[in-house]
Write an enzyme that holds these catalytic residues in place. Structure first.
Site, PDB file in Angstrom:
ATOM      1  N   HIS A 120     -13.677  -0.357  -2.840  1.00  0.00           N
ATOM      2  CA  HIS A 120     -12.810  -0.033  -1.705  1.00  0.00           C
ATOM      3  C   HIS A 120     -13.427  -0.534  -0.394  1.00  0.00           C
ATOM      4  O   HIS A 120     -13.312   0.099   0.653  1.00  0.00           O
ATOM      5  CB  HIS A 120     -12.562   1.473  -1.644  1.00  0.00           C
ATOM      6  CG  HIS A 120     -11.227   1.863  -1.065  1.00  0.00           C
ATOM      7  ND1 HIS A 120     -10.179   2.300  -1.822  1.00  0.00           N
ATOM      8  CD2 HIS A 120     -10.776   1.896   0.213  1.00  0.00           C
ATOM      9  CE1 HIS A 120      -9.146   2.593  -1.042  1.00  0.00           C
ATOM     10  NE2 HIS A 120      -9.480   2.355   0.205  1.00  0.00           N
ATOM     11  N   THR A 141      -4.800   3.282  -7.579  1.00  0.00           N
ATOM     12  CA  THR A 141      -6.132   3.324  -6.970  1.00  0.00           C
ATOM     13  C   THR A 141      -6.803   4.656  -7.273  1.00  0.00           C
ATOM     14  O   THR A 141      -6.254   5.719  -6.988  1.00  0.00           O
ATOM     15  CB  THR A 141      -6.035   3.103  -5.449  1.00  0.00           C
ATOM     16  OG1 THR A 141      -5.473   1.812  -5.233  1.00  0.00           O
ATOM     17  CG2 THR A 141      -7.407   3.168  -4.785  1.00  0.00           C
ATOM     18  N   SER A 198       0.824  -1.205   0.000  1.00  0.00           N
ATOM     19  CA  SER A 198       0.000   0.000   0.000  1.00  0.00           C
ATOM     20  C   SER A 198       0.863   1.263   0.000  1.00  0.00           C
ATOM     21  O   SER A 198       1.919   1.310   0.636  1.00  0.00           O
ATOM     22  CB  SER A 198      -0.888  -0.002   1.245  1.00  0.00           C
ATOM     23  OG  SER A 198      -1.416   1.279   1.480  1.00  0.00           O
ATOM     24  N   TYR A 254      -1.185   5.798  -4.724  1.00  0.00           N
ATOM     25  CA  TYR A 254      -2.084   6.957  -4.703  1.00  0.00           C
ATOM     26  C   TYR A 254      -1.340   8.084  -5.392  1.00  0.00           C
ATOM     27  O   TYR A 254      -0.181   8.350  -5.060  1.00  0.00           O
ATOM     28  CB  TYR A 254      -2.436   7.362  -3.267  1.00  0.00           C
ATOM     29  CG  TYR A 254      -3.441   6.461  -2.589  1.00  0.00           C
ATOM     30  CD1 TYR A 254      -4.590   6.047  -3.255  1.00  0.00           C
ATOM     31  CD2 TYR A 254      -3.243   6.036  -1.281  1.00  0.00           C
ATOM     32  CE1 TYR A 254      -5.516   5.231  -2.617  1.00  0.00           C
ATOM     33  CE2 TYR A 254      -4.172   5.216  -0.643  1.00  0.00           C
ATOM     34  CZ  TYR A 254      -5.293   4.825  -1.322  1.00  0.00           C
ATOM     35  OH  TYR A 254      -6.208   4.016  -0.698  1.00  0.00           O
ATOM     36  N   LYS A 288      -7.371   0.418 -10.177  1.00  0.00           N
ATOM     37  CA  LYS A 288      -8.210  -0.151  -9.106  1.00  0.00           C
ATOM     38  C   LYS A 288      -9.338   0.825  -8.768  1.00  0.00           C
ATOM     39  O   LYS A 288      -9.096   2.016  -8.553  1.00  0.00           O
ATOM     40  CB  LYS A 288      -7.357  -0.414  -7.863  1.00  0.00           C
ATOM     41  CG  LYS A 288      -8.115  -0.947  -6.653  1.00  0.00           C
ATOM     42  CD  LYS A 288      -7.138  -1.437  -5.587  1.00  0.00           C
ATOM     43  CE  LYS A 288      -7.818  -1.987  -4.360  1.00  0.00           C
ATOM     44  NZ  LYS A 288      -8.228  -0.979  -3.398  1.00  0.00           N
TER      45      LYS A 288
HETATM   46  C1  FNR Z   1      -8.147  -0.523   2.409  1.00  0.00           C
HETATM   47  N1  FNR Z   1      -8.064  -0.448   1.020  1.00  0.00           N
HETATM   48  C2  FNR Z   1      -7.002   0.204   0.434  1.00  0.00           C
HETATM   49  N2  FNR Z   1      -6.891   0.248  -0.923  1.00  0.00           N
HETATM   50  C3  FNR Z   1      -5.842   0.845  -1.512  1.00  0.00           C
HETATM   51  O1  FNR Z   1      -5.771   0.876  -2.735  1.00  0.00           O
HETATM   52  N3  FNR Z   1      -4.866   1.416  -0.734  1.00  0.00           N
HETATM   53  C4  FNR Z   1      -4.900   1.411   0.614  1.00  0.00           C
HETATM   54  O2  FNR Z   1      -4.015   1.921   1.267  1.00  0.00           O
HETATM   55  C5  FNR Z   1      -6.025   0.820   1.236  1.00  0.00           C
HETATM   56  N4  FNR Z   1      -6.132   0.806   2.591  1.00  0.00           N
HETATM   57  C6  FNR Z   1      -7.168   0.124   3.199  1.00  0.00           C
HETATM   58  C7  FNR Z   1      -7.225   0.063   4.581  1.00  0.00           C
HETATM   59  C8  FNR Z   1      -8.227  -0.694   5.190  1.00  0.00           C
HETATM   60  C9  FNR Z   1      -8.246  -0.786   6.691  1.00  0.00           C
HETATM   61  C10 FNR Z   1      -9.174  -1.375   4.409  1.00  0.00           C
HETATM   62  C11 FNR Z   1     -10.230  -2.249   5.037  1.00  0.00           C
HETATM   63  C12 FNR Z   1      -9.134  -1.282   3.042  1.00  0.00           C
HETATM   64  C13 FNR Z   1      -9.047  -1.150   0.173  1.00  0.00           C
HETATM   65  C14 FNR Z   1      -8.616  -2.588  -0.081  1.00  0.00           C
HETATM   66  O3  FNR Z   1      -7.519  -2.638  -0.941  1.00  0.00           O
HETATM   67  C15 FNR Z   1      -9.760  -3.392  -0.721  1.00  0.00           C
HETATM   68  O4  FNR Z   1     -10.244  -2.721  -1.859  1.00  0.00           O
HETATM   69  C16 FNR Z   1     -10.907  -3.608   0.270  1.00  0.00           C
HETATM   70  O5  FNR Z   1     -10.390  -4.010   1.521  1.00  0.00           O
HETATM   71  C17 FNR Z   1     -11.882  -4.649  -0.224  1.00  0.00           C
HETATM   72  O6  FNR Z   1     -12.990  -4.740   0.629  1.00  0.00           O
HETATM   73  P1  FNR Z   1     -13.165  -5.935   1.721  1.00  0.00           P
HETATM   74  O7  FNR Z   1     -13.295  -7.215   0.944  1.00  0.00           O
HETATM   75  O8  FNR Z   1     -11.946  -5.917   2.566  1.00  0.00           O
HETATM   76  O9  FNR Z   1     -14.381  -5.580   2.473  1.00  0.00           O
END
Ligand code: FNR
Length: 417
Positions: free
Chosen positions: A312, A173, A119, A147, A288
């Site tokens: 997300h 993303t 990330s 990002y 994404k």
């Molecule tokens: C994320 N997600 C996310 N996505 C991304 O591109 N960069 C990031 O830094 C983060 N950080 C992040 C933190 C937390 C705590 C969560 C729960 C999610 C989104 C992640 O990549 C993914 O799209 C989601 O977690 C998918 O949903 P579910 O299946 O976890 O509910």
């Protein structure tokens, strides 16, 4: 099998095998703030429910006597061989779940050969995470999630570092150009970035660090963190992790947080900007946060190498379309011309089967592995991933599928109740 053998021996697993108990155990293992951050969603929290409700509408129709043995779960994606159609999603601020954070996830992923998407908001600099993977399995698969900063030099620097770290693709993303309205975090005043968490990619970046003493850029017209900043209070910056800043005085640490807030993301980004990324790297670029078929077509026209259908995890827009409901439209628009990945709502192996049947080439596992991390660190992540893959394998076997190519839309029906 290991779970059953442990059961016979009277041992119950530390990491529960079903989604709901896993979530409960994780909640008990985490602080109130960590739970709010990881489980929290945007607004009135309807999108996660929508993600799950979408899965509930699809039912698997197994076929029998197809001799589904042996089975092959492997697949090729973006030039890489994967043991199963699964990666670990980019998740920021993992230190909230466990002190070993990204390092624990890296070791678990490397041991299993499952790709880990680093990330942009990681708790550990990507160089250290990559080294942790290499220590377990040299060259273990990894990608980098970006990002897009308001500072193009920082974008280029992140990409260069990702290349040097052996990342096989850049996952850009697009659904987080502004941070979502997240009431749980807002009401606890615990937005982690404002406490200096989750900015290690920045504080370990030579371009970022070199600009710490420069005046801050003019704030964007609609600063990504404005509302949250007001509510949580920027003055609370307490600590900045990351070895390169260890020797900085607190004054500089606060500057790092302020610069991060001012530059982490660019709400004004358009399709035209993607050319810069193309020039900055020869790595495959994956977008994404694609939910509309027209955006998927646009992505094809832009020459990107893949998309992730994702909302997300419901953290950005309340009352958003369920990611699974958006998947078939994107798959149809892409028509096999690039890989379509999926996330938001994957909780077990049967979910992977359903997403695959609806056309996903692979899925990203998100919150469940964070729950494993919170409960039992590296071992917890490993157990969660093993359980998901084992259940996918069983589901395929019981449904009469030898390989992932057998898992198509004809294996599903729509639930009537
Ligand atoms: C994320 N997600 C996310 N996505 C991304 O591109 N960069 C990031 O830094 C983060 N950080 C992040 C933190 C937390 C705590 C969560 C729960 C999610 C989104 C992640 O990549 C993914 O799209 C989601 O977690 C998918 O949903 P579910 O299946 O976890 O509910």
């Amino acid at each position: 099998r290991a779970v059953y053998l442990d059961g016979l021996a009277g041992r119950t697993p530390a990491v529960p095998s079903a989604p709901a108990p896993l979530e409960d155990a994780a909640r008990r293992a985490m602080s109130e703030e960590a739970w709010a951050y990881v489980a929290g969603e945007a607004g009135a929290e309807r999108t996660v429910d929508a993600n799950r409700a979408a899965f509930a509408r699809h039912r698997i129709v197994p076929r029998v006597l197809r001799g589904a043995e042996p089975r092959d779960l492997s697949t090729a994606l973006l030039g890489q061989a994967l043991p199963a159609p699964l990666m670990l999603a980019p998740i920021g601020v993992l230190e909230m779940a466990h002190p070993d954070a990204d390092l624990a996830v890296a070791r678990a992923a490397a041991a299993l050969g499952v790709p880990f998407v680093f990330s942009s908001q990681a708790s550990v600099p990507m160089e250290a995470t990559a080294a942790a993977m290499d220590a377990v399995r040299p060259g273990a698969p990894r990608l980098f999630q970006l990002y897009w900063s308001t500072d193009d030099d920082l974008v280029r620097s992140f990409v260069r570092r990702a290349e040097a770290c052996g990342c096989s693709a850049i996952v850009l993303t697009l659904d987080t150009t502004l941070l979502g309205w997240r009431p749980r975090d807002l009401d606890l005043g615990s937005l982690p970035f404002l406490h200096g968490m989750g900015i290690a990619q920045y504080t370990s970046d030579p371009v970022f660090v070199s600009k710490l003493d420069h005046p801050l850029p003019d704030p964007p017209a609609d600063p990504p963190l404005r509302l949250a900043t007001v509510r949580a209070g920027l003055g609370q910056a307490r600590r900045v992790p990351g070895a390169t800043l260890d020797n900085l005085r607190s004054q500089k640490a606060r500057k790092a947080v302020q610069r991060f807030v001012a530059t982490y993301s660019r709400p004004s980004l358009t399709w035209d900007d993607l050319g810069l990324l193309r020039e900055a790297t020869s790595l495959p670029v994956v977008l994404k946060g694609i939910l509309h078929p027209d955006d998927a077509r646009r992505a094809l026209d832009a020459g990107v190498d893949g998309v992730v259908v994702s909302n997300h995890g419901g953290r950005q827009i309340d009352a958003e379309v369920a990611s699974l409901d958006a998947l078939p439209g994107v798959v149809e628009a892409v028509d096999g011309r690039m890989p379509v990945l999926f996330d938001s709502g994957i909780r077990n192996g049967a979910d992977v089967f359903v997403a695959r049947a609806l056309g996903a080439d692979a899925v990203l596992l998100g919150r469940p592995y964070v729950y494993g991390l919170a409960i039992d660190g590296e071992r917890g992540v490993r157990t969660v991933v093993e359980n998901v893959v084992a259940e996918l394998d069983l589901t395929m076997g019981l449904a009469g599928c030898h390989a992932l190519d057998d898992v198509g839309p004809e294996m599903l029906t729509t639930a009537t109740a």
